[in-house]
Motif scaffolding. Structure first.
Motif, PDB file in Angstrom:
ATOM      1  N   SER A   1       0.860  -1.187   0.000  1.00 52.17           N
ATOM      2  CA  SER A   1       0.000   0.000   0.000  1.00 52.17           C
ATOM      3  C   SER A   1       0.899   1.241   0.000  1.00 52.17           C
ATOM      4  O   SER A   1       2.094   1.150   0.316  1.00 52.17           O
ATOM      5  N   PRO A   2       0.350   2.413  -0.354  1.00 53.04           N
ATOM      6  CA  PRO A   2       1.174   3.633  -0.409  1.00 53.04           C
ATOM      7  C   PRO A   2       1.964   3.918   0.876  1.00 53.04           C
ATOM      8  O   PRO A   2       3.107   4.359   0.810  1.00 53.04           O
ATOM      9  N   SER A   3       1.387   3.647   2.047  1.00 48.74           N
ATOM     10  CA  SER A   3       2.109   3.907   3.300  1.00 48.74           C
ATOM     11  C   SER A   3       3.020   2.741   3.688  1.00 48.74           C
ATOM     12  O   SER A   3       3.833   2.866   4.600  1.00 48.74           O
TER      13      SER A   3
ATOM     14  N   TRP B   1      -3.972  -0.145  -5.809  1.00 50.24           N
ATOM     15  CA  TRP B   1      -4.287   0.510  -4.544  1.00 50.24           C
ATOM     16  C   TRP B   1      -5.074   1.770  -4.824  1.00 50.24           C
ATOM     17  O   TRP B   1      -4.600   2.672  -5.519  1.00 50.24           O
TER      18      TRP B   1
ATOM     19  N   SER C   1      -6.412   3.587  -2.273  1.00 50.98           N
ATOM     20  CA  SER C   1      -6.024   4.453  -1.159  1.00 50.98           C
ATOM     21  C   SER C   1      -5.008   3.649  -0.347  1.00 50.98           C
ATOM     22  O   SER C   1      -4.588   2.568  -0.771  1.00 50.98           O
ATOM     23  N   ASP C   2      -4.650   4.154   0.832  1.00 45.78           N
ATOM     24  CA  ASP C   2      -3.685   3.425   1.640  1.00 45.78           C
ATOM     25  C   ASP C   2      -4.220   2.091   2.143  1.00 45.78           C
ATOM     26  O   ASP C   2      -3.451   1.159   2.365  1.00 45.78           O
ATOM     27  N   SER C   3      -5.540   1.980   2.299  1.00 45.50           N
ATOM     28  CA  SER C   3      -6.080   0.737   2.855  1.00 45.50           C
ATOM     29  C   SER C   3      -7.057   0.010   1.934  1.00 45.50           C
ATOM     30  O   SER C   3      -7.518  -1.068   2.265  1.00 45.50           O
TER      31      SER C   3
END
Length: 136
Positions: A6-8, A55, A57-59
């Motif tokens: 994910s992005p984070s 993805w 978003s992050d989640s």
């Protein structure tokens, strides 16, 4: 397909690949929460393969999946997972728990049965001899 984060970096999709037949690879995904070490999604049937992961978003991740063998419709199914809330959507169906995703995916498939074409009527000398000796 390679593993994806994910992005984070909190959530990760790990891929386990096996060759079903020459040059046909099944890449079964497992979705993990790296913060807690929890496995969010794991397939009991290793015949689900990840074609794409995106993805949103992050989640939230959108998985394009297919099941081997491919004698079903639709060919691919999109599962949208909300990793933070531990829920999913498969088509229009809400899935309350990620543990139910695999059965929801299976239920979304319509299996095709293949029946052989009818045998053509045989005629001629060879067919007459075959019928005489073998009754066919």
């Amino acid at each position: 397909m390679t593993d994806s984060e994910s992005p984070s970096g909190r959530f990760r999709i790990a891929i386990s690949a096996w060759e079903a037949r020459m040059s046909l690879w099944i890449e079964t995904p497992t979705v993990l929460d790296k913060t807690t070490g929890e496995t969010l999604l794991s397939f009991k049937d290793g015949n689900w393969s990840l074609d794409a992961a995106r993805w949103l978003s992050d989640s939230i991740v959108e998985l394009t999946l297919r099941k081997y063998p491919g004698n079903h419709l639709p060919v691919n199914i999109i599962a949208t997972l909300d990793c933070a809330n531990r829920t999913a959507r498969i088509g229009e169906k809400e899935v309350q728990f990620l543990a139910e995703v695999e059965s929801a995916l299976d239920n979304a498939l319509t299996w095709r049965t293949v029946t052989p074409p009818p045998r053509a009527a045989r005629s001629g000398f060879a067919s007459a001899v075959r019928r005489f000796f073998f009754g066919k």
